[in-house]
Design a protein around this motif. Structure first.
Motif, PDB file in Angstrom:
ATOM      1  N   LEU A 241      35.765  24.043  40.383  1.00  0.00           N
ATOM      2  CA  LEU A 241      36.926  23.348  40.936  1.00  0.00           C
ATOM      3  C   LEU A 241      37.908  22.987  39.829  1.00  0.00           C
ATOM      4  O   LEU A 241      39.128  23.142  39.978  1.00  0.00           O
ATOM      5  CB  LEU A 241      36.475  22.075  41.668  1.00  0.00           C
ATOM      6  CG  LEU A 241      35.444  22.242  42.783  1.00  0.00           C
ATOM      7  CD1 LEU A 241      35.096  20.877  43.386  1.00  0.00           C
ATOM      8  CD2 LEU A 241      35.967  23.163  43.865  1.00  0.00           C
ATOM      9  N   GLU A 242      37.383  22.482  38.712  1.00  0.00           N
ATOM     10  CA  GLU A 242      38.237  22.079  37.605  1.00  0.00           C
ATOM     11  C   GLU A 242      38.986  23.278  37.026  1.00  0.00           C
ATOM     12  O   GLU A 242      40.173  23.191  36.688  1.00  0.00           O
ATOM     13  CB  GLU A 242      37.409  21.404  36.503  1.00  0.00           C
ATOM     14  CG  GLU A 242      36.792  20.073  36.903  1.00  0.00           C
ATOM     15  CD  GLU A 242      35.443  20.234  37.607  1.00  0.00           C
ATOM     16  OE1 GLU A 242      35.090  21.373  37.982  1.00  0.00           O
ATOM     17  OE2 GLU A 242      34.756  19.213  37.769  1.00  0.00           O
ATOM     18  N   GLU A 243      38.280  24.412  36.932  1.00  0.00           N
ATOM     19  CA  GLU A 243      38.900  25.617  36.393  1.00  0.00           C
ATOM     20  C   GLU A 243      40.045  26.082  37.288  1.00  0.00           C
ATOM     21  O   GLU A 243      41.096  26.512  36.804  1.00  0.00           O
ATOM     22  CB  GLU A 243      37.851  26.716  36.261  1.00  0.00           C
ATOM     23  CG  GLU A 243      38.348  27.963  35.541  1.00  0.00           C
ATOM     24  CD  GLU A 243      37.243  28.990  35.386  1.00  0.00           C
ATOM     25  OE1 GLU A 243      36.057  28.614  35.493  1.00  0.00           O
ATOM     26  OE2 GLU A 243      37.557  30.175  35.176  1.00  0.00           O
ATOM     27  N   PHE A 244      39.846  25.974  38.600  1.00  0.00           N
ATOM     28  CA  PHE A 244      40.900  26.381  39.537  1.00  0.00           C
ATOM     29  C   PHE A 244      42.128  25.483  39.398  1.00  0.00           C
ATOM     30  O   PHE A 244      43.264  25.964  39.332  1.00  0.00           O
ATOM     31  CB  PHE A 244      40.369  26.331  40.970  1.00  0.00           C
ATOM     32  CG  PHE A 244      41.422  26.596  42.008  1.00  0.00           C
ATOM     33  CD1 PHE A 244      42.033  25.547  42.686  1.00  0.00           C
ATOM     34  CD2 PHE A 244      41.808  27.886  42.308  1.00  0.00           C
ATOM     35  CE1 PHE A 244      43.016  25.779  43.629  1.00  0.00           C
ATOM     36  CE2 PHE A 244      42.794  28.140  43.259  1.00  0.00           C
ATOM     37  CZ  PHE A 244      43.394  27.080  43.915  1.00  0.00           C
ATOM     38  N   VAL A 245      41.920  24.149  39.367  1.00  0.00           N
ATOM     39  CA  VAL A 245      43.050  23.222  39.292  1.00  0.00           C
ATOM     40  C   VAL A 245      43.800  23.385  37.972  1.00  0.00           C
ATOM     41  O   VAL A 245      45.040  23.395  37.939  1.00  0.00           O
ATOM     42  CB  VAL A 245      42.571  21.767  39.477  1.00  0.00           C
ATOM     43  CG1 VAL A 245      43.718  20.786  39.227  1.00  0.00           C
ATOM     44  CG2 VAL A 245      42.019  21.573  40.886  1.00  0.00           C
ATOM     45  N   LYS A 246      43.059  23.548  36.865  1.00  0.00           N
ATOM     46  CA  LYS A 246      43.718  23.740  35.566  1.00  0.00           C
ATOM     47  C   LYS A 246      44.510  25.047  35.564  1.00  0.00           C
ATOM     48  O   LYS A 246      45.656  25.110  35.092  1.00  0.00           O
ATOM     49  CB  LYS A 246      42.690  23.743  34.439  1.00  0.00           C
ATOM     50  CG  LYS A 246      43.339  23.752  33.049  1.00  0.00           C
ATOM     51  CD  LYS A 246      42.302  23.682  31.954  1.00  0.00           C
ATOM     52  CE  LYS A 246      42.979  23.558  30.587  1.00  0.00           C
ATOM     53  NZ  LYS A 246      43.986  24.596  30.341  1.00  0.00           N
ATOM     54  N   GLY A 247      43.924  26.111  36.115  1.00  0.00           N
ATOM     55  CA  GLY A 247      44.622  27.390  36.191  1.00  0.00           C
ATOM     56  C   GLY A 247      45.860  27.298  37.064  1.00  0.00           C
ATOM     57  O   GLY A 247      46.895  27.918  36.766  1.00  0.00           O
ATOM     58  N   LEU A 248      45.762  26.507  38.147  1.00  0.00           N
ATOM     59  CA  LEU A 248      46.904  26.340  39.043  1.00  0.00           C
ATOM     60  C   LEU A 248      48.061  25.641  38.329  1.00  0.00           C
ATOM     61  O   LEU A 248      49.227  26.028  38.465  1.00  0.00           O
ATOM     62  CB  LEU A 248      46.476  25.535  40.275  1.00  0.00           C
ATOM     63  CG  LEU A 248      47.550  25.246  41.317  1.00  0.00           C
ATOM     64  CD1 LEU A 248      48.109  26.534  41.898  1.00  0.00           C
ATOM     65  CD2 LEU A 248      46.980  24.367  42.431  1.00  0.00           C
ATOM     66  N   ILE A 249      47.738  24.613  37.546  1.00  0.00           N
ATOM     67  CA  ILE A 249      48.776  23.894  36.800  1.00  0.00           C
ATOM     68  C   ILE A 249      49.437  24.819  35.778  1.00  0.00           C
ATOM     69  O   ILE A 249      50.666  24.846  35.636  1.00  0.00           O
ATOM     70  CB  ILE A 249      48.163  22.655  36.118  1.00  0.00           C
ATOM     71  CG1 ILE A 249      47.834  21.604  37.188  1.00  0.00           C
ATOM     72  CG2 ILE A 249      49.106  22.072  35.081  1.00  0.00           C
ATOM     73  CD1 ILE A 249      47.093  20.403  36.661  1.00  0.00           C
ATOM     74  N   ASP A 250      48.618  25.619  35.079  1.00  0.00           N
ATOM     75  CA  ASP A 250      49.173  26.577  34.118  1.00  0.00           C
ATOM     76  C   ASP A 250      50.075  27.584  34.822  1.00  0.00           C
ATOM     77  O   ASP A 250      51.141  27.958  34.304  1.00  0.00           O
ATOM     78  CB  ASP A 250      48.047  27.322  33.398  1.00  0.00           C
ATOM     79  CG  ASP A 250      47.267  26.418  32.462  1.00  0.00           C
ATOM     80  OD1 ASP A 250      46.089  26.714  32.192  1.00  0.00           O
ATOM     81  OD2 ASP A 250      47.835  25.396  32.021  1.00  0.00           O
ATOM     82  N   LEU A 251      49.675  28.012  36.019  1.00  0.00           N
ATOM     83  CA  LEU A 251      50.460  28.975  36.792  1.00  0.00           C
ATOM     84  C   LEU A 251      51.797  28.378  37.220  1.00  0.00           C
ATOM     85  O   LEU A 251      52.857  28.980  37.028  1.00  0.00           O
ATOM     86  CB  LEU A 251      49.649  29.407  38.027  1.00  0.00           C
ATOM     87  CG  LEU A 251      50.401  30.148  39.135  1.00  0.00           C
ATOM     88  CD1 LEU A 251      50.867  31.506  38.640  1.00  0.00           C
ATOM     89  CD2 LEU A 251      49.512  30.300  40.367  1.00  0.00           C
TER      90      LEU A 251
ATOM     91  N   TRP B 137      50.603  17.326  37.047  1.00  0.00           N
ATOM     92  CA  TRP B 137      49.482  16.473  36.633  1.00  0.00           C
ATOM     93  C   TRP B 137      48.340  16.679  37.618  1.00  0.00           C
ATOM     94  O   TRP B 137      48.504  16.472  38.818  1.00  0.00           O
ATOM     95  CB  TRP B 137      49.931  15.015  36.608  1.00  0.00           C
ATOM     96  CG  TRP B 137      48.881  14.048  36.130  1.00  0.00           C
ATOM     97  CD1 TRP B 137      47.679  14.330  35.570  1.00  0.00           C
ATOM     98  CD2 TRP B 137      48.965  12.618  36.182  1.00  0.00           C
ATOM     99  NE1 TRP B 137      47.005  13.183  35.258  1.00  0.00           N
ATOM    100  CE2 TRP B 137      47.763  12.116  35.617  1.00  0.00           C
ATOM    101  CE3 TRP B 137      49.921  11.721  36.632  1.00  0.00           C
ATOM    102  CZ2 TRP B 137      47.513  10.762  35.522  1.00  0.00           C
ATOM    103  CZ3 TRP B 137      49.665  10.380  36.530  1.00  0.00           C
ATOM    104  CH2 TRP B 137      48.484   9.893  35.974  1.00  0.00           C
ATOM    105  N   GLY B 138      47.197  17.099  37.104  1.00  0.00           N
ATOM    106  CA  GLY B 138      46.019  17.302  37.944  1.00  0.00           C
ATOM    107  C   GLY B 138      44.894  16.396  37.522  1.00  0.00           C
ATOM    108  O   GLY B 138      44.582  16.281  36.328  1.00  0.00           O
TER     109      GLY B 138
ATOM    110  N   ALA C 272      36.159  26.796  49.374  1.00  0.00           N
ATOM    111  CA  ALA C 272      35.510  28.102  49.233  1.00  0.00           C
ATOM    112  C   ALA C 272      34.825  28.235  47.875  1.00  0.00           C
ATOM    113  O   ALA C 272      33.733  28.797  47.765  1.00  0.00           O
ATOM    114  CB  ALA C 272      36.550  29.201  49.417  1.00  0.00           C
ATOM    115  N   ILE C 273      35.470  27.701  46.815  1.00  0.00           N
ATOM    116  CA  ILE C 273      34.869  27.761  45.479  1.00  0.00           C
ATOM    117  C   ILE C 273      33.567  26.971  45.456  1.00  0.00           C
ATOM    118  O   ILE C 273      32.557  27.412  44.890  1.00  0.00           O
ATOM    119  CB  ILE C 273      35.858  27.223  44.418  1.00  0.00           C
ATOM    120  CG1 ILE C 273      37.015  28.200  44.236  1.00  0.00           C
ATOM    121  CG2 ILE C 273      35.150  26.990  43.082  1.00  0.00           C
ATOM    122  CD1 ILE C 273      38.163  27.635  43.413  1.00  0.00           C
TER     123      ILE C 273
END
Length: 677
Positions: A113-123, A134-135, A239-240
């Motif tokens: 979950l953390e990887e998805f949110v961090k990737g989303l912010i970078d995107l 801010w996530g 889903a993750i």
């Protein structure tokens, strides 16, 4: 272009997808046509949005994005003068839906979950519309750009201590942003702040804060952030989590039951056999009431252990007679041949599943809600019938749980109305389409108007004035009641100050507050801020609550009521005698007035039963030192009976229906006792 514009059964956007594989060049030109129509008309714009959403779930979404970019450039070349002025709008559309497409790609590669949110912010940070991101989720607390770290201190700590208060995404109004945040926001080019809750299994455990460069947002952009963006993000998170838990999309890792998609496949055979043999089936959507509380207090491991016990009980009860499946969170599905005495069957099932559960040394009492749909009366296909069983389960939960609800056309119509009214009500709040009416309250001892109850109406541009019974329930279920409730509180303060001095000193106004407002929305503190801003004495205001505040979160609600009563605002217990309150709660509540429900007034003076109930309520109120208000008074006989019994205040159509504010003031000025007695 030779495009066939004749009517077909398929949506217009399907024309593009039909051509995509066979004739890609022609498909691009069809898409260019849709882009031109999106510029020319609202209907065309909606068609383009539908196409984009469909494209996100297609096998090759990247092709849709590439074609859309080509279609935009193509239109710029052939229609420079008329088209270039709307280029920015189209580019924003492309950017936002390209983000959703990339979000899907990110989901497939994120391992946590953390990887998805961090990737989303970078995107998101690569798009100019997003100035600050801010996530905050589990162990992750990240903000971009890096020099925006200082903004954190301007957001109140309490909003991160309990994410449950944020049940759905919100675009912060200027009035909700502290003054200290306004200037730093401008320094980063932020014009709007959007809060998006992050969570799975009905539990919000994180938040995404977006600082946007554009204000105000257009209608389609609001829809994107409050619906599409929110749904995509949280669907990916769930889903993750499921994928990480068991890596198998056919069976649930906790119970080993088939998940919804596979369950529907397995039930196809039973449906086919039932059609051939003329048999009847019963599909249940079964929910464990308040499983979220178990997860929050004792952890997910305990919640999963409870689900395993229930799964074993289900298997024992059903045997080989039916198919069992797993829905999301606390839900099970069950398909069985319809028993002749299906009511008795359902009662036995509930009793068996609701037996106490002991996990280690922890005893748990559980209750269940059931939604029931029948084949073939309610539906003939598995997916359709399951949807209707879920609709019935939702209604059972809405009514407080621990009950069985059968699907009906009324339920279907209710669900349809909800989906239709929700976006319109959200827009109505934004555009200030509500008006307040006021129904007088009469002091039965001094025979003067002592106050009034504020009641809201929706001034819909299309349908005219709409009474609250048609829309309040949607606001309650969606959580929008909090925003409207604060508007009503502010409007009440404003019109009180509009009164002439001789009226102001003798009148108080009350308005209704729902249970939803009293927990998780910081309503009391925000209401106190409104009182301070208007410099209004709190004793001029009463809030009315109904006995259903005791259905859940009772302790939190009592604390909030005690806090508000300490300021001088008086609390009225409305519809007394019809709900869930007990003498225990009544003795703890800071209630000033009891309002006798109109159901007990209606039969007076002839109904002996109603007369005795009213006498009992009056005796209880006197013993506890409470004032008594009788509402729903419509006849002189009811009035005389209630006055003889000794009620303190009277309200009802006998005196006046709810009145527009100018008419209410006129009523107060012209009121005379001799007109009514």
């Amino acid at each position: 272009m030779g495009l066939d514009t004749s009517k077909t059964e398929k949506p217009e956007s399907e024309k593009y997808f039909d051509l995509l594989n066979d004739n890609p060049k022609k498909a691009r030109k069809v898409l260019a046509y849709f882009v031109r129509r999106a510029v020319a008309s609202r209907k065309g714009f909606q068609t383009l949005l539908e196409l984009l959403k469909t494209g996100l779930t297609s096998r090759n979404p990247e092709i849709i994005v590439e074609d859309l970019l080509w279609a935009t450039k193509y239109n710029l070349l052939i229609q420079k003068r008329d088209f270039s002025r709307l280029r920015d709008k189209l580019n924003r559309i492309i950017n936002f839906y390209f983000i959703l497409y990339q979000m899907n790609t990110l989901f497939h590669h994120a391992g946590s979950l953390e990887e998805f949110v961090k990737g989303l912010i970078d995107l998101l940070f690569h798009f100019p519309e997003f100035r600050v991101l801010w996530g905050k989720i589990n162990s992750l607390d990240t903000i971009l750009p890096f020099d925006a770290q200082g903004l954190k201190k301007f957001f109140p700590d309490e909003i991160f201590e309990d994410f449950e208060w944020l049940r759905e995404p919100r675009i912060l109004k200027p009035s909700e942003i502290s003054e200290s945040l306004i200037e730093p926001s401008k320094n980063f080019g932020v014009e709007r702040w959007v809060l998006i809750p992050l969570g799975v299994r009905d539990w919000t455990f994180g938040m995404l804060i977006l600082g946007l460069s554009k204000a105000p947002l257009s209608e389609w952009e609001r829809t994107l952030f409050l619906d599409d963006f929110y749904n995509h993000i949280n669907s990916a998170l769930e889903a993750i989590r499921e994928r990480k838990a068991h890596g198998n999309n056919l069976f649930d890792a906790v119970t080993e039951f088939p998940l919804e998609g596979y369950f529907l496949i397995l039930t196809e055979k039973r449906f086919r056999e039932a059609r051939e043999k003329g048999e009847k089936l019963m599909l249940l959507s079964l929910g464990v009431d308040r499983l979220i509380h178990v997860n929050q207090v004792f952890g997910f491991d305990t919640g999963d252990a409870l689900l395993k016990v229930l799964a074993e009980r289900l298997k024992d009860f059903v045997g080989k007679d039916g198919e069992i499946g797993r829905g999301r969170s606390e839900t099970f599905y069950l398909l069985v041949p319809r028993p002749e005495s299906y009511v008795e069957y359902l009662e036995k099932l509930k009793r068996f599943l609701s037996l106490p559960v002991v996990l280690g040394n922890l005893p748990l009492e559980i209750t269940l809600s059931l939604g029931v749909a029948f084949f073939p009366e309610d539906g003939t296909e598995p997916r359709d019938l399951l949807k209707k069983a879920r609709t019935a389960l939702h209604e059972a939960k809405r009514l407080g749980g621990n009950r069985t609800v059968f699907f009906s056309r009324d339920l279907h119509e209710r669900a349809r109305k909800y989906l239709v009214l929700l976006p319109r009500l959200r827009r109505a709040i934004q555009k200030n389409e509500f008006v307040v009416y006021c129904q007088p309250r009469i002091d039965a001892k001094e025979w003067k108007v002592c106050g009034g109850e504020i009641l809201v109406r929706w001034q819909d541009p299309e349908r005219g004035l709409i009474p609250p019974g048609e829309f309040i329930w949607v606001l309650e279920e969606s959580g929008l009641i909090t925003d409207l409730g604060l508007w009503i509180a502010e409007e009440t303060c404003r019109i009180l100050l509009d009164l002439p001095r001789e009226m102001f000193v003798s009148l108080n106004l009350s308005f209704n507050v729902s249970p939803r407002q009293l927990w998780g929305s910081n309503f009391v503190d925000r209401f106190m801020d409104i009182l301070k801003r208007y410099r209004l004495c709190p004793t001029r205001i009463k809030i009315e609550i109904t006995e259903n505040v005791f259905v859940e979160k009772t302790e939190e609600i009592i604390k909030e009521l005690i806090k508000i009563s300490k300021t001088g605002v008086k609390v009225v217990l409305d519809d007394f005698g019809t709900g869930y309150s007990s003498l225990h709660y009544l003795s703890r509540l800071p209630v000033h007035d009891l309002k006798i429900d109109r159901a007990f007034v209606k039969g007076l003076p002839n109904s002996v039963k109603d007369l005795e109930i009213v006498k009992a309520i009056l005796a209880l109120a006197r013993a506890l030192g409470k004032r008594v208000v009788a509402e729903g008074v419509e006849t002189r006989e009811q009035l005389e009976c209630l006055c003889k019994l000794g009620v303190d205040e009277i309200q009802g159509f006998y005196f006046a229906r709810p009145l527009p504010w100018p008419e209410f003031k006129k009523f107060v000025f012209e009121f005379r006792k001799e007109h009514y007695i």
